[in-house]
Motif scaffolding. Structure first.
Motif, PDB file in Angstrom:
ATOM      1  N   ARG A 195      -5.015   6.129   4.009  1.00 23.92           N
ATOM      2  CA  ARG A 195      -3.978   5.336   3.527  1.00 23.92           C
ATOM      3  C   ARG A 195      -3.982   5.261   1.903  1.00 23.92           C
ATOM      4  O   ARG A 195      -3.305   4.925   1.241  1.00 23.92           O
ATOM      5  N   SER A 199      -0.758   0.214  -7.270  1.00 21.94           N
ATOM      6  CA  SER A 199       0.380   0.454  -6.592  1.00 21.94           C
ATOM      7  C   SER A 199       1.620   0.343  -7.448  1.00 21.94           C
ATOM      8  O   SER A 199       2.613   1.229  -7.394  1.00 21.94           O
ATOM      9  N   GLU A 245       0.777  -1.213  -0.019  1.00 19.45           N
ATOM     10  CA  GLU A 245      -0.072   0.164   0.108  1.00 19.45           C
ATOM     11  C   GLU A 245       0.867   1.290  -0.088  1.00 19.45           C
ATOM     12  O   GLU A 245       0.419   2.246  -0.624  1.00 19.45           O
ATOM     13  N   GLN A 246       1.984   1.179   0.451  1.00 23.02           N
ATOM     14  CA  GLN A 246       2.680   2.486   0.640  1.00 23.02           C
ATOM     15  C   GLN A 246       4.001   2.403  -0.360  1.00 23.02           C
ATOM     16  O   GLN A 246       4.926   1.555  -0.021  1.00 23.02           O
ATOM     17  N   TYR A 251      -5.587   7.141  -0.016  1.00 27.46           N
ATOM     18  CA  TYR A 251      -5.074   8.592  -0.919  1.00 27.46           C
ATOM     19  C   TYR A 251      -3.485   8.979  -0.776  1.00 27.46           C
ATOM     20  O   TYR A 251      -2.915   8.913  -1.764  1.00 27.46           O
ATOM     21  N   LEU A 252      -3.293   9.233   0.467  1.00 29.68           N
ATOM     22  CA  LEU A 252      -1.802   9.719   0.678  1.00 29.68           C
ATOM     23  C   LEU A 252      -0.778   8.929   1.404  1.00 29.68           C
ATOM     24  O   LEU A 252       0.244   9.450   2.128  1.00 29.68           O
ATOM     25  N   GLY A 253      -1.427   7.677   1.836  1.00 32.42           N
ATOM     26  CA  GLY A 253      -0.339   6.868   2.590  1.00 32.42           C
ATOM     27  C   GLY A 253      -0.385   7.209   4.110  1.00 32.42           C
ATOM     28  O   GLY A 253      -0.818   8.091   4.546  1.00 32.42           O
ATOM     29  N   TYR A 259       5.085  12.491  -4.998  1.00 29.09           N
ATOM     30  CA  TYR A 259       4.443  12.006  -3.758  1.00 29.09           C
ATOM     31  C   TYR A 259       3.138  11.702  -4.293  1.00 29.09           C
ATOM     32  O   TYR A 259       2.302  10.638  -3.816  1.00 29.09           O
ATOM     33  N   HIS A 281       0.965   7.730  -5.082  1.00 33.74           N
ATOM     34  CA  HIS A 281      -0.403   7.356  -4.253  1.00 33.74           C
ATOM     35  C   HIS A 281      -1.627   7.464  -5.025  1.00 33.74           C
ATOM     36  O   HIS A 281      -2.631   6.996  -4.456  1.00 33.74           O
TER      37      HIS A 281
END
Length: 302
Positions: free
Chosen positions: A239, A39, A9-10, A241-243, A152, A156
């Protein structure tokens, strides 16, 4: 050199080591889930010269290891294994691959000191002749700034837009906050809308300090604004959207209702109250100092 990454996910713990190590090729392993594949695709778009492959179920270690062995079929190849991403079983399988073939492994530190002392640290280990794992000389190593806010967001999101200003009272406060922060951060974006959400999500303000990002929900205040601000921030900085590594802030002209402050604290949201702000004016010296002090407690400002 080939860098093996495990998509999860990240994406940032994969993107930063890839940018730093600059491999000739990056292999990105993902599961059969659509979210993992997407991802991996976003990550590949930011790295370049990447090849994706599926390991299927992300929780069956023997099958994952066999998939990795098939993909990297030459034991003598110059391979570095990044253990930071993916599921824990994926990391265990990748470690076993590295152990069998004596590949070096890297790990990006995702936790540590916050605020001005926050750093991007990369660890690199190797196996010695006896098969013992040793920290390589010169590591852990602090990574320089390797990403932009555009990187960034693209890591995401499937895309985003920046809305033009309309000079509402809320946007005037956003502009005042942005101007106060600008000398102390590396980059700022305002009014960011992720693609595909039909204006249901808008990020008022984003800042970048080195490789670290802060997300701001900015409100002029009023009855019920505390709950609304928390709801909007936990949606825009979720998470999905922007982790999980973005710092989260609520900035409000009026005091946030006391009943919402414990919830904000539990959600690791920093609340910043600008009690001297006047519409259309820059922040006062006191408000600017309060803003920068609280942001600097979380992000490595300068």
């Amino acid at each position: 050199m080939i860098l093996l990454c495990l998509a999860g996910e990240q994406p940032i713990p994969n993107l930063l080591p890839a940018r730093f190590l600059q491999p000739a090729q990056t292999l990105i392993a993902h599961t059969g889930l659509d979210a993992s594949r997407k991802s991996a695709q976003r990550l590949a778009g930011l790295i370049g010269n990447a090849r994706l492959f599926s390991i299927g179920d992300g929780y069956q270690i023997p099958r994952i290891l066999n998939a990795l062995l098939r993909e990297i079929d030459e034991p003598e190849e110059d391979v570095v294994v990044n253990l930071t991403g993916g599921t824990k079983p994926m990391a265990l399988a990748a470690f076993e691959l590295a152990r069998q073939r004596h590949y070096p492994v890297v790990y990006y530190q995702t936790e540590g000191p916050r605020g001005r002392n926050q750093k991007s640290m990369l660890y690199r280990y190797r196996f010695d002749e006896q098969g013992q794992l040793c920290l390589e000389e010169g590591y852990p190593r602090e990574l320089p700034a390797l990403i932009t806010l555009d990187d960034y967001l693209k890591a995401h999101l499937d895309g985003y837009e920046e809305k033009p200003p309309t000079k509402t009272s809320g946007e005037m406060l956003e502009d005042a906050v942005a101007q106060a922060l600008k000398p102390h951060v590396d980059e700022i974006k305002q009014r960011v809308v992720p693609n595909g959400v039909k204006d249901q999500v808008e990020i008022d303000l984003l800042v970048r300090c080195g490789n670290h990002v802060g997300v701001f929900e900015i409100k002029t205040g009023g009855e019920g604004s505390g709950k609304k601000a928390l709801d909007q921030l936990t949606t825009s900085a979720a998470r999905e959207y922007l982790g999980t590594y973005a710092a989260r802030f609520i900035v409000t002209q009026a005091s946030l209702e006391d009943r919402y402050k414990p919830l904000a604290s539990a959600l690791r949201v920093t609340v910043i109250e600008l009690k001297e702000y006047r519409p259309g004016k820059p922040l006062s010296q006191s408000d600017s100092h309060n803003l920068l002090t609280l942001v600097s407690n979380i992000l490595p400002t300068h």
